[in-house]
Design an enzyme around this catalytic site. Structure first.
Site, PDB file in Angstrom:
ATOM      1  N   ARG A  97      11.804  -1.199  11.665  1.00  0.00           N
ATOM      2  CA  ARG A  97      10.492  -1.314  12.312  1.00  0.00           C
ATOM      3  C   ARG A  97      10.425  -2.575  13.163  1.00  0.00           C
ATOM      4  NH1 ARG A  97       5.534  -0.079   8.292  1.00  0.00           N
ATOM      5  NH2 ARG A  97       4.495  -1.291   9.908  1.00  0.00           N
ATOM      6  N   LYS A 130       0.821  -1.210   0.000  1.00  0.00           N
ATOM      7  CA  LYS A 130       0.000   0.000   0.000  1.00  0.00           C
ATOM      8  C   LYS A 130       0.861   1.269   0.000  1.00  0.00           C
ATOM      9  CE  LYS A 130      -2.216  -1.128   3.827  1.00  0.00           C
ATOM     10  NZ  LYS A 130      -1.724  -2.440   4.238  1.00  0.00           N
ATOM     11  N   ARG A 141      -9.324   1.014   9.165  1.00  0.00           N
ATOM     12  CA  ARG A 141      -8.938  -0.352   9.516  1.00  0.00           C
ATOM     13  C   ARG A 141      -9.998  -1.056  10.355  1.00  0.00           C
ATOM     14  NH1 ARG A 141      -3.105   0.207   8.951  1.00  0.00           N
ATOM     15  NH2 ARG A 141      -1.994  -1.701   9.414  1.00  0.00           N
ATOM     16  N   ARG A 153      11.535  -6.104   4.545  1.00  0.00           N
ATOM     17  CA  ARG A 153      11.488  -4.686   4.888  1.00  0.00           C
ATOM     18  C   ARG A 153      12.084  -4.458   6.288  1.00  0.00           C
ATOM     19  NH1 ARG A 153       5.666  -1.947   4.795  1.00  0.00           N
ATOM     20  NH2 ARG A 153       5.443  -2.879   6.845  1.00  0.00           N
ATOM     21  N   ARG A 196      -0.340  -9.328  13.287  1.00  0.00           N
ATOM     22  CA  ARG A 196      -0.882  -8.267  12.433  1.00  0.00           C
ATOM     23  C   ARG A 196      -1.811  -8.846  11.369  1.00  0.00           C
ATOM     24  NH1 ARG A 196       4.575  -5.862  10.751  1.00  0.00           N
ATOM     25  NH2 ARG A 196       3.455  -4.516   9.300  1.00  0.00           N
TER      26      ARG A 196
END
Ligand code: ADP
Length: 190
Positions: free
Chosen positions: A134, A14, A89, A128, A146
């Site tokens: 992160r 996204k 969300r 990532r 998640r």
């Protein structure tokens, strides 16, 4: 205005696609994840509160993210449109967004939902995590949480837009350019 909700599970791409879309269609990118990470970095009270949820892969409370989006809409009244990334969300967030946009005499044009296979999501996120720093990308159990939260709380949001005839599924496997092409074609056909 062109107001798009870019939808999909964590790791669907996204953020990457939002960056390209805002350039092509001259829109404003509103990513609640990015805004929250900005608060964390600036060490605000909101950031400290949000971190507790984000590091576990849980959702930050609705009123926090709804308030943030409300402020951004107020700051950008002359925008040509928005790409909402990572928001809404939950169904409560989707309802609040409709109300906020109505107040600004506009509405969501379409929800574009990226379809990506589970194994591909996990591999993109772990990848990532290697350079993003992160916390929520570096641990397989947080990633799994998640995806679970996405399936339980976020996926139902598609029904909200289906009911308004605004839901469009887009194949999210392939190269960044291929996916961007599919999204652009869908937008141009709206
Ligand atoms: P991803 O889509 O890859 O999970 P995001 O940057 O969109 O990454 O979100 C990271 C984290 O920020 C989420 O796991 C959640 O804790 C929090 N967050 C982001 N957007 C929202 C939202 N709309 N509602 C609640 N929490 C959110």
């Amino acid at each position: 205005m062109l107001n798009l909700v870019l939808f999909g599970p964590p790791g669907a791409g996204k953020g990457t696609q939002s960056e390209k879309l805002i350039e092509k269609y001259q829109l404003i990118h509103l990513s609640t994840g990015d805004i929250l990470r900005g608060e964390l970095k600036a060490e605000t009270t909101l950031g400290a509160e949000a971190k507790k949820f984000m590091d576990k892969g849980e959702l930050v409370p609705d009123e926090v993210v709804i308030g943030m989006i409300g402020n951004k809409l107020k700051e950008n009244t002359d925008a040509k449109g928005f790409v909402f990334d990572g928001f809404p969300r939950t169904n409560a967030q989707a309802e609040a967004l409709d109300l906020l946009l109505t107040k600004h005499q506009t509405s969501i044009t379409a929800m574009l939902a990226l379809d990506v296979e589970y194994d591909e999501l996990v591999s993109r996120l772990l990848n990532r995590g290697k350079d993003s720093g992160r916390v929520d990308d570096q641990d397989i159990s947080i990633i799994e949480n998640r995806v679970k939260v996405y399936n339980q709380e976020t996926k139902p949001v598609m029904d909200f837009y289906l009911a308004q005839n605004k839901y469009y599924a887009v194949e999210g496997m392939g190269t960044v350019e291929q996916i961007f092409d599919r999204l652009s074609k869908q937008i141009d056909a709206l």
